[in-house]
Design a protein around this motif. Structure first.
Motif, short mmCIF file in Angstrom:
data_model
loop_
_atom_site.label_atom_id
_atom_site.label_comp_id
_atom_site.label_asym_id
_atom_site.label_seq_id
_atom_site.Cartn_x
_atom_site.Cartn_y
_atom_site.Cartn_z
N ALA A 22 -23.02 8.22 -11.45
CA ALA A 22 -22.98 7.14 -10.45
C ALA A 22 -23.03 7.71 -9.03
N GLU A 23 -23.72 7.00 -8.16
CA GLU A 23 -23.74 7.38 -6.74
C GLU A 23 -22.37 7.21 -6.12
N ARG A 24 -21.75 6.09 -6.43
CA ARG A 24 -20.42 5.76 -5.91
C ARG A 24 -19.64 5.08 -7.02
N ILE A 25 -18.34 5.34 -7.04
CA ILE A 25 -17.43 4.68 -7.97
C ILE A 25 -16.36 4.01 -7.13
N VAL A 26 -16.23 2.70 -7.27
CA VAL A 26 -15.25 1.95 -6.48
C VAL A 26 -14.20 1.36 -7.41
N CYS A 27 -12.97 1.84 -7.29
CA CYS A 27 -11.87 1.36 -8.13
C CYS A 27 -11.12 0.25 -7.39
N TYR A 28 -10.67 -0.76 -8.14
CA TYR A 28 -9.96 -1.84 -7.46
C TYR A 28 -8.84 -2.40 -8.33
N THR A 29 -7.83 -2.93 -7.62
CA THR A 29 -6.74 -3.69 -8.21
C THR A 29 -6.67 -5.01 -7.46
N ASP A 30 -5.57 -5.71 -7.58
CA ASP A 30 -5.45 -6.99 -6.87
C ASP A 30 -5.32 -6.83 -5.37
N HIS A 31 -4.53 -5.82 -4.94
CA HIS A 31 -4.15 -5.74 -3.52
C HIS A 31 -4.77 -4.58 -2.77
N GLY A 32 -5.12 -3.49 -3.42
CA GLY A 32 -5.82 -2.39 -2.76
C GLY A 32 -5.04 -1.74 -1.64
N MET A 33 -3.78 -1.43 -1.89
CA MET A 33 -2.94 -0.77 -0.90
C MET A 33 -2.95 0.74 -1.14
N PRO A 34 -2.46 1.54 -0.18
CA PRO A 34 -2.49 3.01 -0.36
C PRO A 34 -1.80 3.47 -1.63
N GLU A 35 -0.72 2.80 -2.04
CA GLU A 35 0.00 3.23 -3.24
C GLU A 35 -0.50 2.54 -4.51
N SER A 36 -1.53 1.73 -4.41
CA SER A 36 -2.02 0.99 -5.57
C SER A 36 -2.59 1.92 -6.64
N ARG A 37 -2.66 1.37 -7.85
CA ARG A 37 -3.12 2.16 -8.99
C ARG A 37 -4.60 2.52 -8.92
N LEU A 90 -14.92 14.64 -11.59
CA LEU A 90 -15.84 13.98 -10.68
C LEU A 90 -15.55 14.42 -9.25
N SER A 91 -16.53 14.28 -8.39
CA SER A 91 -16.39 14.70 -7.00
C SER A 91 -15.60 13.67 -6.19
N GLU A 92 -14.74 14.16 -5.32
CA GLU A 92 -14.04 13.26 -4.40
C GLU A 92 -15.03 12.49 -3.53
N ALA A 93 -16.22 13.07 -3.31
CA ALA A 93 -17.19 12.45 -2.42
C ALA A 93 -17.73 11.13 -2.94
N VAL A 94 -17.61 10.86 -4.24
CA VAL A 94 -18.20 9.65 -4.80
C VAL A 94 -17.17 8.59 -5.18
N VAL A 95 -15.87 8.89 -5.05
CA VAL A 95 -14.86 7.91 -5.47
C VAL A 95 -14.30 7.17 -4.26
N TYR A 96 -14.18 5.86 -4.41
CA TYR A 96 -13.70 4.97 -3.35
C TYR A 96 -12.68 4.01 -3.92
N ARG A 97 -11.92 3.39 -3.02
CA ARG A 97 -11.03 2.29 -3.38
C ARG A 97 -11.44 1.06 -2.59
N LEU A 98 -11.35 -0.09 -3.22
CA LEU A 98 -11.70 -1.34 -2.54
C LEU A 98 -10.56 -1.74 -1.62
N GLU A 99 -10.82 -1.75 -0.34
CA GLU A 99 -9.80 -2.11 0.65
C GLU A 99 -9.34 -3.56 0.44
N LYS A 100 -8.03 -3.74 0.35
CA LYS A 100 -7.39 -5.05 0.14
C LYS A 100 -7.68 -5.63 -1.24
#
Length: 262
Positions: free
Chosen positions: A83-98, A112-122
């Motif tokens: 994958a070019e980018r991997i975006v992980c998300y939960t309900d709230h997307g806070m710094p301590e979120s899963r 996997l590379s840190e360069a391709v992993v993201y979290r969905l803000e909020k």
């Protein structure tokens, strides 16, 4: 890795990987098939409507802590490796979120590379607040996004025309009278097919120069301007080992406290 090897709430460490990405940016990546989304929530956390972001994979922390559905998870991880980018998300997307804990697992345990992993803000709440679409996993909307992002093989074209003109003409729409962009798409560029209507191709540029997205003609007066190719864009960067915090080592999950708010 503290999130999976210690008797403590399942949440991200302070130095967990995963840059926060705004919902609008993730929506654009999703439209272009330029990311894979991972829903980190457990099935019982989705509520009565069970809303998810279109095309998202479901990998809860229960899967990786307790080995539930291992064969299916292994298939999804194999897909994520390209994958070019991997975006992980939960309900709230806070710094301590899963979602951060999932990013941490993907980097530390799956390489996997840190360069391709993201979290969905909020998180999903922020996605909905931005009036972006949700769906049910497996429905038509979800399936179309999954096909675009990861389920179906991608098709690529090489730009072979325009060598004497600095590239080929790009327009903003499928119609031949739609506005022309200021820049041309360079000869030799590799583009990904997003949509094909007869001789008109909606593309996303993967190498070369010129507009990132747009519409081109694949032929003009029987002269080829773009040709299907087996070439592929460069793979995502390989992951490098992260320096882990010394307070806890990775290992099999022990008794885990109730999950932190996601």
């Amino acid at each position: 890795m503290a999130a999976f090897g210690c008797s403590r709430p399942v949440q991200a460490e302070g130095d967990a990987p995963g840059t926060f990405a705004a919902a609008e940016d993730v929506a654009r990546w999703l439209d272009l098939g330029a990311c894979c989304l991972v829903d980190v929530r457990e099935p019982n956390e989705r509520g009565d409507k069970g809303a998810v972001i279109p095309g998202s994979m479901s990998i809860g922390l229960g899967h990786i802590m307790f080995g539930a559905g291992k064969a299916e998870v292994d298939k999804m991880i194999a897909t994520l490796r390209s994958a070019e980018r991997i975006v992980c998300y939960t309900d709230h997307g806070m710094p301590e979120s899963r979602c951060g804990a999932m990013c941490q697992w993907l980097v530390d345990e799956q390489g996997l590379s840190e360069a391709v992993v993201y979290r969905l803000e909020k998180g999903l709440h922020g996605w909905k607040a931005s009036s972006l679409p949700t769906c049910q996993e497996g429905d038509k909307v979800w399936s179309a996004a999954a096909d675009r992002c990861w389920r179906q093989p991608k098709r690529f074209w090489e730009i072979v025309g325009g060598a004497d003109k600095g590239g080929i003409v790009v327009r903003t729409g499928a119609e031949l009278n739609s506005p022309q962009t200021d820049d041309r798409l360079s000869t030799g560029a590799l583009v990904e097919e997003l949509e094909l209507r007869g001789a008109r191709l909606r593309y996303r540029r993967r190498t070369g120069t010129g507009p990132e997205v747009g519409w081109i003609s694949i032929a003009l007066k029987e002269k080829a301007l773009a040709s299907r190719t087996d070439r592929r864009p460069p793979p995502p960067p390989a992951g490098a080992p992260r320096t882990r915090r010394p307070d806890c080592e990775a290992g099999a999950a022990t008794a885990v406290a109730a999950p932190a708010r996601s």
